[in-house]
Motif scaffolding. Structure first.
Motif, PDB file in Angstrom:
ATOM      1  N   TRP A   1      -8.141   1.226   0.993  1.00  0.00           N
ATOM      2  CA  TRP A   1      -7.017   0.355   1.318  1.00  0.00           C
ATOM      3  C   TRP A   1      -5.686   1.067   1.124  1.00  0.00           C
ATOM      4  O   TRP A   1      -4.771   0.937   1.932  1.00  0.00           O
ATOM      5  CB  TRP A   1      -7.078  -0.904   0.448  1.00  0.00           C
ATOM      6  N   ILE A   2      -5.567   1.854   0.069  1.00  0.00           N
ATOM      7  CA  ILE A   2      -4.314   2.578  -0.200  1.00  0.00           C
ATOM      8  C   ILE A   2      -4.110   3.684   0.821  1.00  0.00           C
ATOM      9  O   ILE A   2      -3.034   3.833   1.395  1.00  0.00           O
ATOM     10  CB  ILE A   2      -4.316   3.126  -1.638  1.00  0.00           C
TER      11      ILE A   2
ATOM     12  N   GLY B   1      -2.898  -0.192   3.856  1.00  0.00           N
ATOM     13  CA  GLY B   1      -2.966  -1.641   3.763  1.00  0.00           C
ATOM     14  C   GLY B   1      -3.610  -2.308   4.948  1.00  0.00           C
ATOM     15  O   GLY B   1      -3.365  -3.491   5.207  1.00  0.00           O
TER      16      GLY B   1
ATOM     17  N   ALA C   1      -7.392  -4.952  -0.616  1.00  0.00           N
ATOM     18  CA  ALA C   1      -6.293  -5.038  -1.573  1.00  0.00           C
ATOM     19  C   ALA C   1      -6.786  -5.584  -2.912  1.00  0.00           C
ATOM     20  O   ALA C   1      -6.412  -5.080  -3.976  1.00  0.00           O
ATOM     21  CB  ALA C   1      -5.186  -5.926  -1.010  1.00  0.00           C
TER      22      ALA C   1
ATOM     23  N   ALA D   1       0.831  -1.209   0.000  1.00  0.00           N
ATOM     24  CA  ALA D   1       0.000   0.000   0.000  1.00  0.00           C
ATOM     25  C   ALA D   1       0.866   1.259   0.000  1.00  0.00           C
ATOM     26  O   ALA D   1       0.549   2.244  -0.687  1.00  0.00           O
ATOM     27  CB  ALA D   1      -0.931  -0.002   1.208  1.00  0.00           C
TER      28      ALA D   1
END
Length: 453
Positions: free
Chosen positions: A201-202, A206, A175, A42
């Motif tokens: 998520w980014i 992560g 992810a 990430a």
């Protein structure tokens, strides 16, 4: 991105000193240690997408994003400090989206479906970022197991990345969602690089999640909403604000400097101005500027937009001429200031900016690789260790990835005639995939500088 620190010229060459990137490449890391953790992946993707979004804001497309072209800045290998190199295939994106790019270039595993169809725009870079994330998470490319033509057929006819088998059951849904979004088959439905920076998520580093974007007061990583809003803003808006913050004498000095720039240095901004001025009147107002910012994800307040135009309107006629727009849009934003170079222990390179009074130094040792001397070479057959049909090693493959001055290339060699995991992965991700040379042909040999159209 690796920045230019200094440039020198002698009778035969131009020497460019760039940021030193001494931490090696991501391909080397995956070959040596396997997939990254989700937190590492990430952080890498956030750093990569920031560079891609910045380039797209400035009207530039990379067209060859891959693991080979991602370098760590220093030996600490901080996942959040990754540099995107090798802009040899980069090009200006046509301002009206109806005028698509047609040159076939890139690297086979990372090529978007629309590139193979012969009509694409900057969103093809986002697809390539999705392939990078896929490999970082599982250690193998999404399409493979055959010759280059077979890889193209999979991308063109299917284009859906498989997420079955190890390690995908252990990978979070957040992810997987990030991969799926960036590898959306139809480009018009694919998010932009700046939109992907808002993916939960980014942005959450992560920590999982079910994808999408955050709508709360704070971002997933605890950043205040003001910081999140700043990340959503296009580089053009930041530059207009930076210009407006200057005193009037400084703005006029910046305008004079902009007039003296070579047209090639401001081509992307000129393309943008032309798109805002379809009638060719030579001037744009707040309305046209606001629409251009909205297309790049920015929604400035109308009052602020009028103030930005007034600050850039040096002759007071209420509209922006090309020279006034270039002066304001070329002003550097002050987001995340960093040192010009990243010093490393060991043999020191010549100090940037120090040159003999009469002549420049003959070379710029220690500069970061802004252009590879060539891509990996190898057989066109792409079977390997990570073929899902077999867990046995692939036949011995030799490939060398030149990373530039001072960087050790990756060599996947076997001393006993067998094949190591590094050799197989290097063959899968680099050596066995052919390079597209920009005119629709496959180039198995190392490409020359300036091969792109």
């Amino acid at each position: 991105m690796a920045r230019i620190v200094e440039a020198f010229e002698d009778d035969a060459h131009v020497h460019v000193v760039m940021d030193l990137c001494s931490g090696g490449g991501l391909l080397q890391r995956v070959v040596d240690q396997g997939p990254l953790s989700e937190r590492e992946a990430a952080a890498v993707m956030r750093s990569l997408l920031e560079a891609v979004a910045y380039a797209h804001d400035m009207g530039v497309m990379h067209r060859d994003i891959k693991l080979d072209n991602l370098m760590w800045r220093d030996a600490s290998r901080d996942p959040g400090h990754v540099t995107l190199i090798d802009w040899g295939f980069s090009t200006w994106v046509p301002a009206p989206r109806a005028a698509r790019l047609k040159g076939l270039c890139g690297t086979s595993f990372y090529v978007a479906p629309e590139v193979l169809s012969g009509a694409y725009d900057e969103r093809a870079d986002v697809w390539s970022c999705g392939v990078v994330l896929y490999v970082l998470l599982c250690g193998r490319p999404p399409f493979g197991g055959g010759r280059t033509e077979a890889v193209f057929r999979q991308i063109r006819d299917d284009g859906v990345p498989a997420m079955c088998g190890a390690p995908w059951p252990a990978v979070s849904e957040g992810a997987k969602d990030a991969v799926r979004r960036m590898m959306t088959y139809f480009a018009q439905r694919r998010p932009t690089a700046r939109e992907m920076l808002q993916h939960e998520w980014i942005r959450g580093g992560g920590d999982g999640g079910d994808g999408g974007t955050n709508q709360g007061v704070n971002s997933a990583d605890g950043a205040p909403l003001a910081d999140v809003k700043q990340e959503r803003e296009p580089e053009l808006l930041r530059r207009l604000r930076a210009f407006a913050s200057l005193e009037e004498p400084a703005r006029r000095a910046a305008a004079a400097a902009a007039r003296g720039r070579c047209p090639d240095q401001t081509r992307g901004l000129r393309e943008l101005f032309a798109a805002m001025d379809p009638g060719g009147a030579g001037a744009v107002g707040a309305g046209a500027l606001g629409k251009a910012l909205e297309q790049r994800g920015g929604r400035p307040d109308p009052q602020e937009l009028r103030a930005l135009v007034a600050a850039a309107d040096l002759d007071g006629d209420g509209i922006l001429s090309l020279d006034e727009f270039l002066a304001a849009a070329a002003a550097p934003s002050c987001r995340r200031p960093e040192p010009a170079v990243h010093p490393e222990p060991g043999p020191a390179a010549p100090a940037a900016g120090k040159r003999a009074p009469a002549r420049p130094p003959p070379a710029a040792p220690g500069a970061a690789p802004g252009k590879d001397s060539g891509d990996a070479t190898g057989a066109a057959d792409q079977g390997g260790l990570f073929d899902s049909r077999s867990s046995s090693p692939a036949p011995s493959t030799t490939c060398s990835l030149p990373y530039g001055p001072g960087e050790a290339g990756l060599a996947g060699r076997s001393s006993d005639g067998g094949s190591s995991a590094g050799a197989a992965l290097a063959a899968d991700l680099a050596g066995a995939c052919c390079q597209l040379d920009g005119v629709g042909t496959l180039a198995a040999a190392p490409r020359a500088w300036g091969a792109a159209p």
